[in-house]
Design a protein around this motif. Structure first.
Motif, PDB file in Angstrom:
ATOM      1  N   ILE A  19     -12.404  11.135 -20.512  1.00 49.65           N
ATOM      2  CA  ILE A  19     -13.184   9.922 -20.316  1.00 49.65           C
ATOM      3  C   ILE A  19     -13.814   9.531 -21.646  1.00 49.65           C
ATOM      4  CG2 ILE A  19     -15.066   8.857 -19.024  1.00 49.65           C
ATOM      5  CD1 ILE A  19     -14.556  10.961 -16.831  1.00 49.65           C
ATOM      6  N   VAL A  20     -13.581   8.288 -22.049  1.00 46.94           N
ATOM      7  CA  VAL A  20     -14.013   7.820 -23.363  1.00 46.94           C
ATOM      8  C   VAL A  20     -14.538   6.388 -23.238  1.00 46.94           C
ATOM      9  CG1 VAL A  20     -12.320   9.274 -24.556  1.00 46.94           C
ATOM     10  CG2 VAL A  20     -11.721   6.908 -23.943  1.00 46.94           C
ATOM     11  N   PRO A  21     -15.295   5.903 -24.209  1.00 44.36           N
ATOM     12  CA  PRO A  21     -15.665   4.480 -24.206  1.00 44.36           C
ATOM     13  C   PRO A  21     -14.403   3.621 -24.272  1.00 44.36           C
ATOM     14  CG  PRO A  21     -17.050   5.715 -25.718  1.00 44.36           C
ATOM     15  CD  PRO A  21     -15.941   6.638 -25.320  1.00 44.36           C
ATOM     16  N   GLU A  22     -14.312   2.623 -23.410  1.00 49.06           N
ATOM     17  CA  GLU A  22     -13.076   1.852 -23.341  1.00 49.06           C
ATOM     18  C   GLU A  22     -12.839   0.990 -24.577  1.00 49.06           C
ATOM     19  OE1 GLU A  22     -13.196  -0.551 -19.873  1.00 49.06           O
ATOM     20  OE2 GLU A  22     -14.803  -1.855 -20.596  1.00 49.06           O
ATOM     21  N   ASP A  23     -13.861   0.753 -25.368  1.00 44.32           N
ATOM     22  CA  ASP A  23     -13.688  -0.058 -26.572  1.00 44.32           C
ATOM     23  C   ASP A  23     -13.580   0.786 -27.840  1.00 44.32           C
ATOM     24  OD1 ASP A  23     -16.270   0.871 -26.659  1.00 44.32           O
ATOM     25  OD2 ASP A  23     -17.220  -1.088 -26.964  1.00 44.32           O
ATOM     26  N   SER A  24     -13.373   2.093 -27.699  1.00 50.47           N
ATOM     27  CA  SER A  24     -13.269   2.970 -28.870  1.00 50.47           C
ATOM     28  C   SER A  24     -11.805   3.276 -29.178  1.00 50.47           C
ATOM     29  CB  SER A  24     -14.020   4.284 -28.616  1.00 50.47           C
ATOM     30  OG  SER A  24     -13.218   5.172 -27.859  1.00 50.47           O
ATOM     31  N   PRO A  25     -11.504   3.736 -30.401  1.00 50.02           N
ATOM     32  CA  PRO A  25     -10.125   4.130 -30.740  1.00 50.02           C
ATOM     33  C   PRO A  25      -9.594   5.234 -29.825  1.00 50.02           C
ATOM     34  CG  PRO A  25     -11.465   3.953 -32.712  1.00 50.02           C
ATOM     35  CD  PRO A  25     -12.404   3.842 -31.560  1.00 50.02           C
ATOM     36  N   LEU A  26     -10.492   6.008 -29.224  1.00 45.98           N
ATOM     37  CA  LEU A  26     -10.059   7.103 -28.354  1.00 45.98           C
ATOM     38  C   LEU A  26      -9.454   6.597 -27.051  1.00 45.98           C
ATOM     39  CD1 LEU A  26     -13.069   9.585 -28.769  1.00 45.98           C
ATOM     40  CD2 LEU A  26     -10.886   9.540 -30.017  1.00 45.98           C
ATOM     41  N   ALA A  27      -9.584   5.315 -26.784  1.00 45.67           N
ATOM     42  CA  ALA A  27      -9.055   4.764 -25.537  1.00 45.67           C
ATOM     43  C   ALA A  27      -7.533   4.860 -25.469  1.00 45.67           C
ATOM     44  CB  ALA A  27      -9.496   3.313 -25.374  1.00 45.67           C
ATOM     45  N   GLU A  28      -6.875   5.111 -26.603  1.00 46.46           N
ATOM     46  CA  GLU A  28      -5.415   5.244 -26.626  1.00 46.46           C
ATOM     47  C   GLU A  28      -4.955   6.703 -26.612  1.00 46.46           C
ATOM     48  OE1 GLU A  28      -3.714   2.487 -26.216  1.00 46.46           O
ATOM     49  OE2 GLU A  28      -5.664   1.476 -26.242  1.00 46.46           O
ATOM     50  N   VAL A  29      -5.890   7.637 -26.626  1.00 47.88           N
ATOM     51  CA  VAL A  29      -5.540   9.056 -26.623  1.00 47.88           C
ATOM     52  C   VAL A  29      -4.984   9.454 -25.255  1.00 47.88           C
ATOM     53  CG1 VAL A  29      -6.496  11.396 -26.708  1.00 47.88           C
ATOM     54  CG2 VAL A  29      -7.194   9.683 -28.409  1.00 47.88           C
ATOM     55  N   GLU A  30      -3.917  10.247 -25.234  1.00 51.43           N
ATOM     56  CA  GLU A  30      -3.299  10.663 -23.969  1.00 51.43           C
ATOM     57  C   GLU A  30      -3.191  12.167 -23.811  1.00 51.43           C
ATOM     58  OE1 GLU A  30       0.438   8.654 -23.720  1.00 51.43           O
ATOM     59  OE2 GLU A  30      -0.484   6.765 -23.067  1.00 51.43           O
ATOM     60  N   THR A  31      -3.386  12.929 -24.902  1.00 48.27           N
ATOM     61  CA  THR A  31      -3.303  14.383 -24.831  1.00 48.27           C
ATOM     62  C   THR A  31      -4.439  15.003 -25.627  1.00 48.27           C
ATOM     63  OG1 THR A  31      -1.946  14.692 -26.822  1.00 48.27           O
ATOM     64  CG2 THR A  31      -0.772  14.218 -24.758  1.00 48.27           C
ATOM     65  N   LEU A  32      -4.752  16.246 -25.318  1.00 49.24           N
ATOM     66  CA  LEU A  32      -5.821  16.945 -26.029  1.00 49.24           C
ATOM     67  C   LEU A  32      -5.374  17.451 -27.394  1.00 49.24           C
ATOM     68  CD1 LEU A  32      -7.484  18.862 -23.062  1.00 49.24           C
ATOM     69  CD2 LEU A  32      -8.147  16.680 -24.103  1.00 49.24           C
ATOM     70  N   SER A  33      -4.096  17.298 -27.707  1.00 45.55           N
ATOM     71  CA  SER A  33      -3.599  17.662 -29.039  1.00 45.55           C
ATOM     72  C   SER A  33      -3.631  16.476 -30.002  1.00 45.55           C
ATOM     73  CB  SER A  33      -2.172  18.203 -28.933  1.00 45.55           C
ATOM     74  OG  SER A  33      -1.304  17.225 -28.368  1.00 45.55           O
ATOM     75  N   ASP A  34      -4.107  15.328 -29.542  1.00 42.70           N
ATOM     76  CA  ASP A  34      -4.153  14.137 -30.397  1.00 42.70           C
ATOM     77  C   ASP A  34      -5.090  14.383 -31.585  1.00 42.70           C
ATOM     78  OD1 ASP A  34      -4.984  11.469 -31.427  1.00 42.70           O
ATOM     79  OD2 ASP A  34      -3.789  10.739 -29.753  1.00 42.70           O
ATOM     80  N   PRO A  35      -4.626  14.126 -32.804  1.00 38.71           N
ATOM     81  CA  PRO A  35      -5.452  14.371 -33.997  1.00 38.71           C
ATOM     82  C   PRO A  35      -6.766  13.602 -34.004  1.00 38.71           C
ATOM     83  CG  PRO A  35      -3.156  13.981 -34.613  1.00 38.71           C
ATOM     84  CD  PRO A  35      -3.261  13.673 -33.146  1.00 38.71           C
ATOM     85  N   GLN A  36      -6.848  12.484 -33.258  1.00 33.82           N
ATOM     86  CA  GLN A  36      -8.086  11.707 -33.241  1.00 33.82           C
ATOM     87  C   GLN A  36      -9.256  12.479 -32.629  1.00 33.82           C
ATOM     88  OE1 GLN A  36      -7.766   7.263 -32.507  1.00 33.82           O
ATOM     89  NE2 GLN A  36      -5.888   7.976 -31.497  1.00 33.82           N
ATOM     90  N   LEU A  37      -8.956  13.534 -31.880  1.00 38.62           N
ATOM     91  CA  LEU A  37     -10.019  14.307 -31.242  1.00 38.62           C
ATOM     92  C   LEU A  37     -10.594  15.384 -32.160  1.00 38.62           C
ATOM     93  CD1 LEU A  37      -8.445  14.802 -27.690  1.00 38.62           C
ATOM     94  CD2 LEU A  37     -10.190  13.138 -28.377  1.00 38.62           C
ATOM     95  N   LYS A  38      -9.912  15.663 -33.253  1.00 39.62           N
ATOM     96  CA  LYS A  38     -10.361  16.720 -34.162  1.00 39.62           C
ATOM     97  C   LYS A  38     -11.757  16.413 -34.707  1.00 39.62           C
ATOM     98  CE  LYS A  38      -6.537  19.227 -34.223  1.00 39.62           C
ATOM     99  NZ  LYS A  38      -6.499  20.613 -33.670  1.00 39.62           N
TER     100      LYS A  38
END
Length: 280
Positions: free
Chosen positions: A120-139
């Motif tokens: 669950i992320v803010p819908e207007d943030s770049p994280l809104a396109e993340v689909e897996t927990l291995s996504d580099p944006q989560l680092k």
């Protein structure tokens, strides 16, 4: 719902018992009330169940009671240590509306839904396109997670656990709500993302957090699995009652799906690899 997947997967103990029959229903040897649908439920486990404010499990109970031609009556007890001992085992009620499939400690009905943990992320943030927990944006981000829940293992594998903010798994929901605290923290910017069991997080977001986006984690391929089939739980040995509920689930699945979808529960395929659209 049972106990949140963060409760849903918690072990419970049921005993087998037996009994006789009911006018208006098939002959049964199970110890089940003939006068009411007696439901074991937590009085403060929203969005699943609530005594003062009903949740979607209450709506499911109303549906089943209607189909049986029986009024719904509750045995209220906190979904914590002693829940089953003081409800089902004490013969004060006959069904738990939400229970994870595969636990030998109850007799499961056929599953009426499959759901999954969600990011669950803010819908207007770049994280809104993340689909897996291995996504580099989560680092390097601080992510809220319930202590001991399956997603924590995935977070550790992907190097996300070091900065994680942990929330309690077992609490008395009359006094605490870790899921609501997590979503409040997310909206306040104290954490960057949250991970919750979908049937808990999805409805809470729909009800109170319209600026957040729920992303079902259906693309995780390594263990532990993040999707679970949810059943109704009855006492071990009560096969006639189990079959009666199985028949009701099969014949009224569309109505069950409508209740869950309206509540905001993310429904997925039985293998947990696709999100279902049951809105039609």
């Amino acid at each position: 719902m049972l106990a949140w997947a963060d409760r849903v997967v918690a072990p419970l103990i049921l005993l087998c018992l037996a009994m006789a029959a009911t006018p208006g229903r098939a002959q049964t040897s199970d110890l089940v009330s003939t006068n009411a649908l007696r439901v074991c439920a937590d009085p403060a486990n929203l969005p699943m169940s609530g005594k003062d404010t009903p949740g979607y499990e209450n709506a499911l109970a109303d549906l089943i009671g209607e189909k049986l031609g029986l009024p719904v009556r509750y045995e209220w007890f906190p979904m914590a240590t002693g829940f089953v001992r003081n409800t089902l085992r004490a013969k004060k009620c006959d069904v738990i509306m939400g229970y994870a499939q595969g636990h030998e400690l109850v007799l499961n009905t056929n599953h009426y839904m499959t759901s999954v943990y969600a990011l669950i992320v803010p819908e207007d943030s770049p994280l809104a396109e993340v689909e897996t927990l291995s996504d580099p944006q989560l680092k390097g981000l601080q992510i809220g997670v319930v202590a001991g829940s399956p997603p924590a293992t995935h977070m550790a594998r992907n190097g996300l656990i070091g900065k994680a903010k942990s929330y309690a798994l077992f609490v008395d929901r009359r006094n605490e709500s870790p899921a609501e605290d997590m979503l409040d923290d997310l909206e306040a910017g104290e954490i960057d993302a949250a991970i919750l069991w979908g049937p808990l997080g999805g409805p809470l977001v729909k009800q109170d957090h319209p600026g957040l986006k729920v992303i079902p984690l259906i693309n995780e391929t390594l263990p532990p699995r993040l999707h679970y089939r949810i059943t109704m739980g009855v006492r071990q040995g009560e096969k006639v009652w189990q079959r009666e509920l199985n028949s009701l689930i099969r014949r009224h699945q569309d109505e069950i799906d409508a209740i869950l979808s309206e509540a905001g529960v993310p429904l997925v395929s039985d293998m947990g690899d696709a999100v279902l659209d049951v809105s039609q």
